[in-house]
Design an enzyme around this catalytic site. Structure first.
Site, PDB file in Angstrom:
ATOM      1  N   LYS A 215       4.762   0.030   1.610  1.00 21.57           N
ATOM      2  CA  LYS A 215       6.202  -0.157   1.391  1.00 21.57           C
ATOM      3  C   LYS A 215       6.951   1.181   1.524  1.00 21.57           C
ATOM      4  O   LYS A 215       8.124   1.194   1.903  1.00 21.57           O
ATOM      5  CB  LYS A 215       6.450  -0.830   0.039  1.00 21.57           C
TER       6      LYS A 215
ATOM      7  N   TYR B 146      -0.760  -0.849  -1.237  1.00 18.15           N
ATOM      8  CA  TYR B 146       0.466  -1.655  -1.104  1.00 18.15           C
ATOM      9  C   TYR B 146       1.699  -0.745  -1.182  1.00 18.15           C
ATOM     10  O   TYR B 146       2.617  -0.858  -0.371  1.00 18.15           O
ATOM     11  CB  TYR B 146       0.520  -2.735  -2.192  1.00 18.15           C
TER      12      TYR B 146
END
Ligand code: NDP
Ligand code: 8X3
Length: 257
Positions: free
Chosen positions: A158, A154
């Site tokens: 980002k 994750y």
């Protein structure tokens, strides 16, 4: 700002939904994307009843590039000139160690948070260039600044959103088109419920003993950036809960020494 056309991905919940409310309440028209037709139809009805707005629903999975292309190419006339693209749809799945997690989950995060965001940009920015105006607001995360245990994929997605935002800003710096990266910290939405595969108890634990941000807080930041005078480009905003100092440093009342 008023009478602008705003495209929001992932508008059926959380930050995307809050952005829909904010931009509609200020008198803009919206294209709302998401997968959940029932939620989006109800949001459309509510916003069109409450505000001077008009809403077009673009129901598709952002990972479906054919459906995305078809939706953009068949926008009804009043919605064709997109002024602001809010690339918001995204998710985290799981908190496993990088070497133990589920490869399908990793692929879903990468396809949604990176590839789909890039595809929406690729579809919509050329029209902005033709019209010589536009604004792309990417929803990154504090997770893109520094990885944390159990979040590596994750966090990597980002970090990619940050790189895509920086690169796009450079590619557009000869135009009036602006690029803003928002990097929220702890925002209480469905994010953690999704991350913990529907386990609401585990999700609630993430926000224990701290007042987290709300989707509305982030929508206010998105609107601030979009509403800035044309010569002002808010390149990045990191928005944290007051008792949060980094992704991992969170002051929880009664828990900290
Ligand atoms: P929510 O889970 O509440 O909302 C996510 C939205 O994205 C939903 O509308 C969801 O729709 C949509 N979405 C997910 N996958 C797809 C897809 N494949 N196609 C279309 N829509 C999709 O979480 P948030 O509002 O918190 O998340 C929004 C963004 O903010 C994400 O990019 C997230 O990474 C980022 N973020 C969140 C933070 C937080 O603490 N909450 C902090 C920093 C950044 P559906 O219901 O159909 O899945
Ligand atoms: C979501 C914020 O800190 O849970 O992007 O990764 S965090």
């Amino acid at each position: 700002m008023k009478n602008k056309t705003i495209f929001i991905t992932g508008a059926s919940s959380g930050i995307g939904e809050a952005c829909a409310r904010k931009f509609a309440s200020e008198g803009n028209i919206l294209i709302l994307n998401g997968r959940n037709r029932i939620l989006l139809e109800s949001l459309k009805h509510e916003l069109e009843t409450s505000y001077s707005t008009s809403i077009h629903l673009a129901i598709f999975d952002v990972r479906d590039h054919e459906a995305a292309t078809q939706a953009i190419n068949s926008l009804p006339a009043p919605f064709q000139n997109i002024d602001v693209l809010i690339n918001n749809a995204g998710l985290a799945l799981g908190v496993d160690k990088e070497y133990e997690g589920n490869m399908d989950d990793y692929t879903t995060m990468i396809d949604t948070n990176i590839t789909a965001l890039l595809h929406m940009t690729r579809l919509i920015v050329p029209g902005m260039i033709e019209r010589n105006c536009g604004h792309i607001i990417n929803i990154g995360s504090i997770a893109g600044e520094k990885a944390y245990p159990g979040g590596s994929v994750y966090c990597a997605t980002k970090a990619a959103v940050k790189a895509l935002s920086d690169g796009l800003r450079m590619d557009l710096y000869h135009t009036p088109i602006r690029v803003t990266l928002l990097k929220p910290g702890l925002v209480e939405t469905r994010f953690s419920i999704v991350r913990y595969y529907g386990n609401e108890q585990k999700a609630a634990h993430v926000y224990r003993h701290i007042q987290p941000l709300t989707g509305k807080d982030i929508a206010e930041s998105a609107y601030f950036a979009a509403d800035a005078p044309a010569h002002v480009q808010i390149s990045e905003m990191e928005i944290l809960a007051t008792h949060q100092a980094s992704a991992q440093m969170v002051w929880r009342e009664g828990e900290n020494p």
